[in-house]
Design a protein around this motif. Structure first.
Motif, PDB file in Angstrom:
ATOM      1  N   LEU A  23      -5.836  10.217  22.502  1.00  0.00           N
ATOM      2  CA  LEU A  23      -5.823   9.930  22.935  1.00  0.00           C
ATOM      3  C   LEU A  23      -5.548  10.369  24.876  1.00  0.00           C
ATOM      4  N   GLY A  24      -5.242  11.604  24.265  1.00  0.00           N
ATOM      5  CA  GLY A  24      -5.482  12.711  25.572  1.00  0.00           C
ATOM      6  C   GLY A  24      -3.931  12.245  26.592  1.00  0.00           C
ATOM      7  N   LYS A  25      -3.365  11.910  25.555  1.00  0.00           N
ATOM      8  CA  LYS A  25      -1.466  12.167  26.774  1.00  0.00           C
ATOM      9  C   LYS A  25      -0.509  12.928  25.748  1.00  0.00           C
ATOM     10  N   SER A  26       0.549  12.950  27.141  1.00  0.00           N
ATOM     11  CA  SER A  26       0.623  13.959  26.954  1.00  0.00           C
ATOM     12  C   SER A  26       2.353  13.631  26.925  1.00  0.00           C
ATOM     13  N   PRO A  27       3.251  14.260  26.011  1.00  0.00           N
ATOM     14  CA  PRO A  27       3.327  15.417  25.138  1.00  0.00           C
ATOM     15  C   PRO A  27       2.325  16.083  23.852  1.00  0.00           C
ATOM     16  N   LEU A  28       1.763  17.099  23.913  1.00  0.00           N
ATOM     17  CA  LEU A  28       0.684  17.153  22.737  1.00  0.00           C
ATOM     18  C   LEU A  28       1.396  18.931  21.839  1.00  0.00           C
ATOM     19  N   LEU A  44      -3.618   9.523  36.552  1.00  0.00           N
ATOM     20  CA  LEU A  44      -3.606   9.508  35.067  1.00  0.00           C
ATOM     21  C   LEU A  44      -3.790  11.693  34.598  1.00  0.00           C
ATOM     22  N   ALA A  45      -3.783  11.360  33.478  1.00  0.00           N
ATOM     23  CA  ALA A  45      -4.081  12.671  32.996  1.00  0.00           C
ATOM     24  C   ALA A  45      -5.194  13.095  32.501  1.00  0.00           C
ATOM     25  N   PRO A  46      -5.914  14.453  32.967  1.00  0.00           N
ATOM     26  CA  PRO A  46      -6.733  15.001  33.195  1.00  0.00           C
ATOM     27  C   PRO A  46      -7.562  14.753  31.313  1.00  0.00           C
ATOM     28  N   SER A  56      16.805  10.827  27.213  1.00  0.00           N
ATOM     29  CA  SER A  56      15.923  11.663  29.304  1.00  0.00           C
ATOM     30  C   SER A  56      15.241  11.015  29.477  1.00  0.00           C
ATOM     31  N   PHE A  57      14.207  10.777  29.531  1.00  0.00           N
ATOM     32  CA  PHE A  57      12.964  10.082  30.500  1.00  0.00           C
ATOM     33  C   PHE A  57      13.477   9.038  30.327  1.00  0.00           C
ATOM     34  N   PRO A  58      13.198   7.834  29.606  1.00  0.00           N
ATOM     35  CA  PRO A  58      13.677   6.517  30.409  1.00  0.00           C
ATOM     36  C   PRO A  58      15.093   6.656  31.645  1.00  0.00           C
TER      37      PRO A  58
HETATM   38  N1  LIG Z   1       4.591   7.126  23.522  1.00  0.00           N
HETATM   39  C1  LIG Z   1       3.871   8.306  24.154  1.00  0.00           C
HETATM   40  C2  LIG Z   1       3.480   8.108  25.575  1.00  0.00           C
HETATM   41  C3  LIG Z   1       2.534   9.298  25.936  1.00  0.00           C
HETATM   42  C4  LIG Z   1       2.041   8.313  27.297  1.00  0.00           C
HETATM   43  O1  LIG Z   1       2.192   7.823  27.606  1.00  0.00           O
HETATM   44  N2  LIG Z   1       2.040  10.121  28.043  1.00  0.00           N
HETATM   45  C5  LIG Z   1       2.165  10.341  29.490  1.00  0.00           C
HETATM   46  C6  LIG Z   1       3.402  11.122  29.958  1.00  0.00           C
HETATM   47  S1  LIG Z   1       4.547  10.568  30.476  1.00  0.00           S
HETATM   48  C7  LIG Z   1       0.562  10.453  30.020  1.00  0.00           C
HETATM   49  O2  LIG Z   1       0.069  11.461  29.141  1.00  0.00           O
HETATM   50  N3  LIG Z   1       0.348   9.783  31.070  1.00  0.00           N
HETATM   51  C8  LIG Z   1      -1.465  10.452  31.582  1.00  0.00           C
HETATM   52  C9  LIG Z   1      -2.500   9.273  31.351  1.00  0.00           C
HETATM   53  O3  LIG Z   1      -2.021   7.860  30.132  1.00  0.00           O
HETATM   54  O4  LIG Z   1      -3.436   9.590  31.163  1.00  0.00           O
HETATM   55  C10 LIG Z   1       4.675   9.356  23.962  1.00  0.00           C
HETATM   56  O5  LIG Z   1       5.869   9.772  23.974  1.00  0.00           O
HETATM   57  O6  LIG Z   1       3.863  10.964  23.478  1.00  0.00           O
END
Ligand SMILES: N[C@@H](CCC(=O)N[C@@H](CS)C(=O)NCC(=O)O)C(=O)O
Length: 232
Positions: free
Chosen positions: A59-64, A48-50, A186-188
């Motif tokens: 949400l703490g997800k990347s990208p930001l 997971l992300a830090p 590209s990612f999927p």
């Molecule tokens: N649908 C979102 C998904 C974001 C997402 O799930 N990012 C992943 C990275 S590929 C992430 O941050 N995962 C780490 C976590 O969930 O802690 C987007 O396309 O930006």
């Protein structure tokens, strides 16, 4: 979290290693826009992300991406916004054309339709390999096997066949020109190649992956962002 350099430009990408944010670096390279990266490492156990990323967005997800006092989230929305506002729309088709419709479709399809079965596959693969009491193993294996054979694998096969068919009609996802929809896709497709059966049975998708990997901007983004083998 590692600040790779002192932010000097207007665009700052909060980049999680081996993640969807590689696409944003690639887009910025294609548009030749200056940007800085704040790099985050995944937790090696959970992947997971830090927690620091939650300081940027709940949400703490990347990208930001932080730009002009805004925090942008959700890769498709980030790609559209950066391309429109800072790239003069150079990586999208002319509005009102069939290409523009397809462009919007693939921008949404990548996260809305292609990623869910890939994510399910990743999670169930991890469950199958997880440490657990010996008596739970056969039960877990049975559940994973059933989910894979009855839902996940057929879904993946349907999606791969669909995308292969679309690329038999045209060189790039939106039409005859490369667009930001290809970046979003590209990612999927890299995830499918890494762990979900995208192989020589899908020659058009394999060729498309080769073409994107050969793009100089893709290579530059790799150099700046690090290895891109896609994780969740
Ligand atoms: N649908 C979102 C998904 C974001 C997402 O799930 N990012 C992943 C990275 S590929 C992430 O941050 N995962 C780490 C976590 O969930 O802690 C987007 O396309 O930006």
């Amino acid at each position: 979290m590692y600040v790779m350099n002192t932010p000097t430009t207007a665009i700052v990408v909060h980049h999680l290693e081996q993640s969807r944010s590689q696409r944003i670096l690639w887009l910025l390279e294609e548009l030749d826009l200056p940007y800085d990266i704040v790099l985050y490492r995944r937790n090696p156990e959970t992947m997971l992300a830090p927690p620091e990323l939650k300081k940027i967005h709940p949400l703490g997800k990347s990208p930001l991406v932080c730009v002009d006092g805004m925090t942008l989230a959700e890769s498709g929305a980030i790609i559209e916004t950066l391309n429109e506002r800072y790239g003069n729309g150079q990586l999208s088709p002319a509005p009102g054309t069939p290409e523009a419709l397809r462009y919007r479709y693939w921008l949404h399809y990548a996260e809305g339709s292609a990623m869910p079965p890939l994510l399910l596959k990743l999670v169930f693969d991890r469950i199958a390999k997880a440490r657990m009491p010996f008596f739970a193993k056969p039960i877990a294996k049975g559940i994973v096997g059933k989910a894979m054979s009855s839902f996940i694998q057929p879904q993946l096969t349907t999606h791969l066949g669909f995308m292969e068919g679309e690329l038999a009609e045209r060189d790039w996802f939106a039409g005859s020109e490369f667009t930001a929809a290809d970046i979003q896709m590209s990612f999927p497709l890299e995830a499918a190649q890494a762990r979900a059966g995208l192989d020589a049975r899908y020659p058009r998708l394999t060729e498309w992956l080769k073409s994107i990997h050969a793009r100089p901007a893709y290579q530059r983004a790799l150099k700046r962002g690090g290895p891109s083998a896609p994780l969740s």
